[in-house]
Design an enzyme around this catalytic site. Structure first.
Site, mmCIF file in Angstrom:
data_model
loop_
_atom_site.group_PDB
_atom_site.id
_atom_site.type_symbol
_atom_site.label_atom_id
_atom_site.label_comp_id
_atom_site.label_asym_id
_atom_site.label_seq_id
_atom_site.Cartn_x
_atom_site.Cartn_y
_atom_site.Cartn_z
ATOM 1 N N SER A 49 0.854 -1.178 0.000
ATOM 2 C CA SER A 49 0.000 0.000 0.000
ATOM 3 C C SER A 49 0.891 1.229 0.000
ATOM 4 O O SER A 49 2.088 1.135 0.282
ATOM 5 C CB SER A 49 -0.890 0.011 1.248
ATOM 6 O OG SER A 49 -1.672 1.184 1.296
ATOM 7 N N ARG A 298 -0.205 -3.920 -7.157
ATOM 8 C CA ARG A 298 -1.411 -4.569 -6.607
ATOM 9 C C ARG A 298 -2.652 -3.894 -7.153
ATOM 10 O O ARG A 298 -2.680 -2.676 -7.320
ATOM 11 C CB ARG A 298 -1.414 -4.474 -5.070
ATOM 12 C CG ARG A 298 -2.536 -5.257 -4.392
ATOM 13 C CD ARG A 298 -2.337 -6.739 -4.564
ATOM 14 N NE ARG A 298 -3.282 -7.551 -3.795
ATOM 15 C CZ ARG A 298 -4.435 -8.029 -4.265
ATOM 16 N NH1 ARG A 298 -4.819 -7.758 -5.494
ATOM 17 N NH2 ARG A 298 -5.209 -8.777 -3.499
ATOM 18 N N THR A 334 -7.443 1.210 4.607
ATOM 19 C CA THR A 334 -7.022 0.383 5.739
ATOM 20 C C THR A 334 -7.981 0.517 6.908
ATOM 21 O O THR A 334 -8.378 -0.479 7.531
ATOM 22 C CB THR A 334 -5.600 0.758 6.179
ATOM 23 O OG1 THR A 334 -4.696 0.534 5.092
ATOM 24 C CG2 THR A 334 -5.153 -0.065 7.365
ATOM 25 N N CYS A 490 0.096 -6.323 -17.531
ATOM 26 C CA CYS A 490 0.816 -7.022 -16.462
ATOM 27 C C CYS A 490 2.067 -6.238 -16.099
ATOM 28 O O CYS A 490 2.895 -5.955 -16.967
ATOM 29 C CB CYS A 490 1.201 -8.432 -16.900
ATOM 30 S SG CYS A 490 2.266 -9.278 -15.698
ATOM 31 N N CYS A 513 5.049 -13.689 -11.387
ATOM 32 C CA CYS A 513 3.792 -13.096 -10.935
ATOM 33 C C CYS A 513 3.919 -12.483 -9.538
ATOM 34 O O CYS A 513 4.361 -13.152 -8.592
ATOM 35 C CB CYS A 513 2.694 -14.156 -10.939
ATOM 36 S SG CYS A 513 1.098 -13.577 -10.371
ATOM 37 N N CYS A 516 -0.760 -9.379 -8.416
ATOM 38 C CA CYS A 516 -1.506 -8.115 -8.440
ATOM 39 C C CYS A 516 -2.951 -8.309 -8.848
ATOM 40 O O CYS A 516 -3.794 -7.468 -8.553
ATOM 41 C CB CYS A 516 -0.807 -7.100 -9.338
ATOM 42 S SG CYS A 516 -0.960 -7.419 -11.112
ATOM 43 N N CYS A 519 -4.453 -9.217 -14.444
ATOM 44 C CA CYS A 519 -4.840 -10.052 -15.592
ATOM 45 C C CYS A 519 -6.223 -10.652 -15.406
ATOM 46 O O CYS A 519 -7.014 -10.745 -16.351
ATOM 47 C CB CYS A 519 -3.796 -11.142 -15.822
ATOM 48 S SG CYS A 519 -3.515 -12.231 -14.402
#
Length: 544
Positions: A49, A298, A334, A490, A513, A516, A519
């Site tokens: 984050s 992310r 959050t 990606c 990978c 995130c 895709c």
């Protein structure tokens, strides 16, 4: 293994739920068994984050946190707020007085959400919560009546061709009175549950952004602890999004860029937009002489109030970003995620105290929608769709007007709609090409060197966790119609088209990978299904 409550995901929502359950049990002098499954190799390994954190929920959950020297969050309170509108060569400061007070960062802190989760995990374990990192929940289990029974973890030691290797271990079943799903945005099990129980029947589709983040050690002379900058405008054109620059502890700066996944141009690359962003004349000088130390990406929920699904179903509940409580204009989620976990915990504790199991936690959803979480999200519900529909300039004006009116108590009977992100791409022949500059290796970088900094690792000889429902679609549809957009959306170089026997073929480099989920969200045919890889695989984010 039998528990009273099983929680999938050791993020802020899952950890807050576990802590609150144990607090309630201790107050009542009762025993309550709680466990958390975490797919990362450790708590915090997959947490990414910005982050500027509103401590409202933390103050409710653990009021003593400010006096606890082991909690790193209170080291850097936000000291100044800046909002820049960027053109290609200039920046313009947007006066903070133009924004409603609920967008202010007064009383917030900037730091690592991953480290906050590590600290929360310690508090949970002190209370007796069992946490199992490296064990992804891979399957939802059901009772004969259709209610959720629990989850099963994924098997380990399966080779790519399907045979069992020498270190094979079957998955284990965890049964519970109630199971909380706190997987984060676009959770693989949450996606199944939404279909199983039709949880999105009465809400708008969830929409997302992709957030790409780097952590830099900068020249101490340029560092201003607590300084927070948000930007909008350049380098995006038809797409919308923006950047952040947070001056955190130890001469480090968190810098990142978010692109809404509703973008239309299939030639757009969020990763390359981020690299171009750092070259802006107002940003590059901060990074010059510094060193990039970490990288990650992310997906982020951006649907807001109208995209929140039904939260409770027989035997379980969605909490945190599995449901989608991000306040997009504030760029914060959050505190709302934590509060949702706490409210779910209170509902479950009351149900267990009444000797119930497997039913719907009917008190949970009203407590979210009618409490301060719902109040906060209703005020900003039209901000994201206004910008998405009308563009950055007009959309920002309309969004600001709507938020100001709601801030002043004028609640217009307007609730704008969302459209699924995978439906927005133009065909390749009507979309302008984008000429991205080559990385200079100083301020801007390529994908592979970036993935290296994320400490991403997967066991290579395992089934590919990025599954194609129809293996012909990439070359039959995506490449000819959209110029193979998976190569660009990606941020980790997972997808690339290679020639095999003179014909193009989609190659999936699953070991790259970073989880995130872009895709799974943006593929125009919804042909890619992200499932959990072998336990502990993925990024290992330090201080992110």
């Amino acid at each position: 293994m039998e528990y009273d409550v099983v929680i999938v995901g050791a993020g802020p929502a899952g950890l807050s739920a576990a802590i609150r359950l144990k607090q309630l049990a201790n107050e009542a002098g009762r025993e309550l068994s709680v466990c958390i499954l975490e797919k990362g190799s450790e708590v915090g390994a997959h947490i990414l984050s910005g982050a500027v954190i509103d401590p409202r929920s933390l103050d409710e959950l653990l009021p003593e946190w400010r006096e606890d020297s082991s909690c790193l969050l209170n080291r850097v309170p936000v000291t100044s707020n800046h909002h820049w509108v960027l053109t290609k060569t200039k920046k313009f400061n947007l006066p903070h007085l133009m924004m409603p007070s609920f967008l202010d960062n007064k009383g917030t802190f900037t730091g690592s959400l991953a480290n906050l989760c590590r600290w929360l995990a310690g508090k949970a374990e002190e209370l007796g919560v069992e946490i199992f990192p490296g064990f992804p929940a891979a399957e939802v289990l059901y009772h004969d009546d259709g209610s959720v029974k629990g989850v099963a973890t994924g098997a380990m030691g399966i080779a790519r061709d399907g045979h069992h290797k020498g270190d094979y271990q079957p998955g284990m079943e965890l049964h519970a009175r109630y199971t909380f799903f706190a997987e984060g945005a676009r959770g693989s099990l949450t996606k199944q549950l939404k279909k199983q129980f039709d949880l999105e029947a009465e809400c708008q589709p969830q929409v997302y952004g992709i957030g790409i983040k780097e952590l830099w050690d900068v020249d101490p002379a340029k560092h201003e602890p607590g300084k927070v900058i948000h930007t909008q405008g350049w380098p995006l054109d038809d797409a919308w999004g923006g950047g952040w620059i947070y001056h955190q502890d130890n001469n480090q700066v968190s810098i990142g860029f978010v692109v809404a996944l509703s973008y239309k141009n299939p030639h757009l690359s969020p990763f390359d937009e981020m690299q171009r962003y750092k070259q802006h004349p107002a940003i590059r000088p901060l990074l010059e002489g510094g060193r990039r130390v970490s990288y990650g990406a992310r997906a982020i929920n951006e649907g807001g109030w109208q995209s929140i699904p039904k939260l409770a179903f027989p035997g379980g509940a969605l909490i945190g970003c599995s449901a989608g409580f991000v306040n997009v204009p504030r760029i914060k989620g959050t505190h709302t995620a934590m509060k949702s976990g706490m409210l779910a915990a209170e509902a479950a504790f009351a149900a267990i105290g009444a000797d119930r199991r497997g039913d719907v936690l009917a008190d949970y959803e009203p407590s979210v929608r009618n409490g301060w979480v719902g109040e906060e999200l209703r005020k900003v519900k039209n901000a994201e769709p206004a910008v998405a529909k009308f563009g950055a300039t007009i959309g920002t004006i309309l969004a600001g007007t709507d938020m100001w009116l709601r801030h002043l108590g004028v609640n217009l009977p307007i609730e704008m709609k969302h459209h699924p992100d995978h439906e927005t791409l133009w065909r390749r022949d009507i979309a302008p090409k984008i000429d991205y500059p080559r990385p200079d290796g100083v301020i801007s970088f390529d994908k592979l060197s970036s993935v290296f900094l994320s400490n991403t690792n997967h066991e290579e000889d395992q089934p590919v966790h990025l599954q194609l429902k129809d293996p012909t679609i990439p070359t039959r549809v995506n490449l000819p119609e959209y110029d193979g957009p998976e190569q660009r959306y990606c941020p980790a170089g997972v997808y690339e088209y290679v020639l095999e026997g003179g014909a193009p073929k989609l190659q999936i480099n699953a070991q790259n990978c970073v989880h995130c989920k872009t895709c799974d969200i943006k593929d125009p045919c919804q042909n890619i299904n992200w499932v959990t890889p072998e336990g502990g695989g993925g990024p290992n984010y330090p201080n992110m």
